[in-house]
Design an enzyme around this catalytic site. Structure first.
Site, short mmCIF file in Angstrom:
data_model
loop_
_atom_site.label_atom_id
_atom_site.label_comp_id
_atom_site.label_asym_id
_atom_site.label_seq_id
_atom_site.Cartn_x
_atom_site.Cartn_y
_atom_site.Cartn_z
N ASP A 15 -2.43 -24.21 -1.92
CA ASP A 15 -2.76 -23.56 -3.20
C ASP A 15 -2.80 -24.55 -4.36
OD1 ASP A 15 -2.97 -21.02 -2.14
OD2 ASP A 15 -0.90 -20.46 -2.60
N ARG A 95 13.41 -21.72 -10.71
CA ARG A 95 12.18 -21.59 -11.52
C ARG A 95 12.32 -22.04 -12.97
NH1 ARG A 95 8.92 -22.25 -7.51
NH2 ARG A 95 8.95 -20.53 -6.02
N ASP A 124 7.82 -14.89 -9.45
CA ASP A 124 7.83 -16.28 -9.91
C ASP A 124 6.90 -16.53 -11.09
OD1 ASP A 124 9.87 -17.14 -8.25
OD2 ASP A 124 8.50 -17.44 -6.57
N SER A 176 5.93 -17.06 4.39
CA SER A 176 5.92 -17.75 3.11
C SER A 176 7.35 -18.17 2.82
CB SER A 176 5.40 -16.81 2.02
OG SER A 176 5.83 -17.28 0.76
#
Ligand code: ARG
Length: 402
Positions: A15, A95, A124, A176
């Site tokens: 990605d 994050r 996220d 994932s």
């Protein structure tokens, strides 16, 4: 005029690799790729070359591990932050730190835009963008995954091949996975059926409890004001201590979690976590608090823990609310010092003992032996007054229902 510059949170995966080229073309911009090390085991070598080969004009690699432990993980541990009573928040805690690091690099390198590779369905994106908004509200935020044309991984791979973007040859896991030293988050694939037990291959680091050693491990964990500082008498820095507990816990199958959780965006999702060190430390820390916190503080702190976990999960780490809650938590931790002895055995962590110079446990009061110093006579008057309200209530009820 020089080109616009975009700082992107880069992992080296498909990605964010495709994102470099896509953003470069779309905005006619230069790209600065930024990768943070939060203790993920995933390959982080050759990332610079990969980012440059993909089209970035700058690359920053930041070792954020010590910062993560000292300024994020320990705060969450002291607060007792477990989302919906289970998830130790590894991904969620990382994050704001990654977002902050990205902002720092963006400001140093005169970027005017920030980009991340999060999808439009997850938590996220919220955590990144809320952090951007509180740290650098003037920078424009781009979330290509919410708007680009690719509808499958295959389409992204085709685009990558067409544009000579290096994609790693390793077979993509059916899951994932997000990983850092505080834990691993695993979702997608067969895990999307909440009735489906996680296949063994979903777990990345833990041994299954069935295959764990028949001999238990016993570990002494020493805390100072809520922070773990030593294992089995050996003083260690935070990072090494967490790594060691991850190893020991993983070997004994400790720290596997399976939950359906409530996302910020209104979706329930099924997630598997592996968090050996976080599981052991939260358990030990709480047991030490049982020994050392005054009753009302101990009981009230549960509410704070829940609010603190929600705040981390919901992405509002950089907020006056967190600072205010930290004030409460810090005040409670002054006496959370001492030693907790735990046992790791076939998937569970149990308590063997605890001791502290701040212990509020008084054996002379608690004992049922000759050594008892508790004034039993005092109980009688206490109970009379304590029950007086209910006694009065009951008498009035009886009188009026006749
Ligand atoms: N559900 C977790 C959270 O919101 C983890 C999210 C990332 N998970 C993943 N498997 N990529 O914090």
């Amino acid at each position: 005029m020089s080109k616009d510059k975009i700082a992107i949170a880069y992992s080296g995966g498909l990605d964010t690799s495709v994102m470099i080229k896509w953003l470069k073309d779309r905005y006619d911009a230069e790209i600065v790729a930024v990768t943070g090390n939060l203790g993920q085991q995933k390959e982080i070598e050759n990332l610079e070359q990969k980012a440059l080969d993909t089209g970035a004009s700058g690359f920053s690699f930041l070792d954020l591990r010590a910062d993560f432990v000292e300024n994020y993980i320990w705060k969450a541990l002291k607060a007792g932050a477990l989302y919906e009573d289970v998830y130790p928040l590894a991904t969620a805690l990382g994050r704001p730190l990654l977002a902050k690091a990205l902002v720092d690099v963006a400001l140093e390198t005169d970027c005017t835009m920030l980009a991340h590779g999060c999808t439009g369905k997850g938590n996220d994106q919220v955590r990144f963008e809320v952090t951007f908004a509180s740290l650098a509200p003037h920078l424009k935020v781009l979330a290509p995954l919410r708007e680009w044309e690719f509808t499958s991984r295959e389409a992204e791979i085709a685009y990558a091949l067409e544009h000579d973007i290096p994609v790693s040859a390793t077979k993509k896991s059916p899951y994932s996975i997000d990983e850092n030293i505080w834990g691993i988050s695993i979702e997608c694939g067969v895990l999307e059926d909440p009735m489906m037990p996680p296949p063994e291959d979903a777990y990345q680091i833990t041994t299954s409890p069935e295959k764990a050693p028949d001999r238990a491990a016993v570990i002494d964990i020493e805390f100072e004001q809520g922070i773990p500082i030593a294992l089995d008498g050996r003083k260690m820095d935070g990072l090494a201590l967490i790594e060691e507990l991850n190893r020991a816990g993983a070997a004994h199958g400790v720290g596997r979690l399976d939950m359906v959780e409530n996302r910020v965006v209104g979706i329930k999702s099924r997630e598997i976590y592996e968090a050996p060190a976080a599981t052991i430390l939260h358990f030990a820390h709480r047991e030490l608090e049982r020994l050392t916190l005054e009753k009302t503080v101990f009981q009230y702190k549960k509410n704070i823990a829940q609010d603190y976990a929600n705040l981390i999960y919901n992405g509002t780490w950089f907020s006056p609310m967190r600072e205010a809650l930290d004030g409460f938590v810090e005040a409670t931790q002054k006496t959370v010092s001492g030693l907790v002895r735990v046992k790791l055995f076939k998937g569970s962590v149990t308590l063997l003992g605890r001791t502290s110079p701040w212990s509020l446990y008084n054996e002379e009061l608690a004992t049922y032996t000759e050594a008892d110093t508790f004034n039993h006579k005092a109980a009688e008057g206490f109970i009379h007054l304590y029950g007086l309200g209910l006694k009065t209530y009951s008498e009035v009820q009886a009188r009026n229902s006749r």
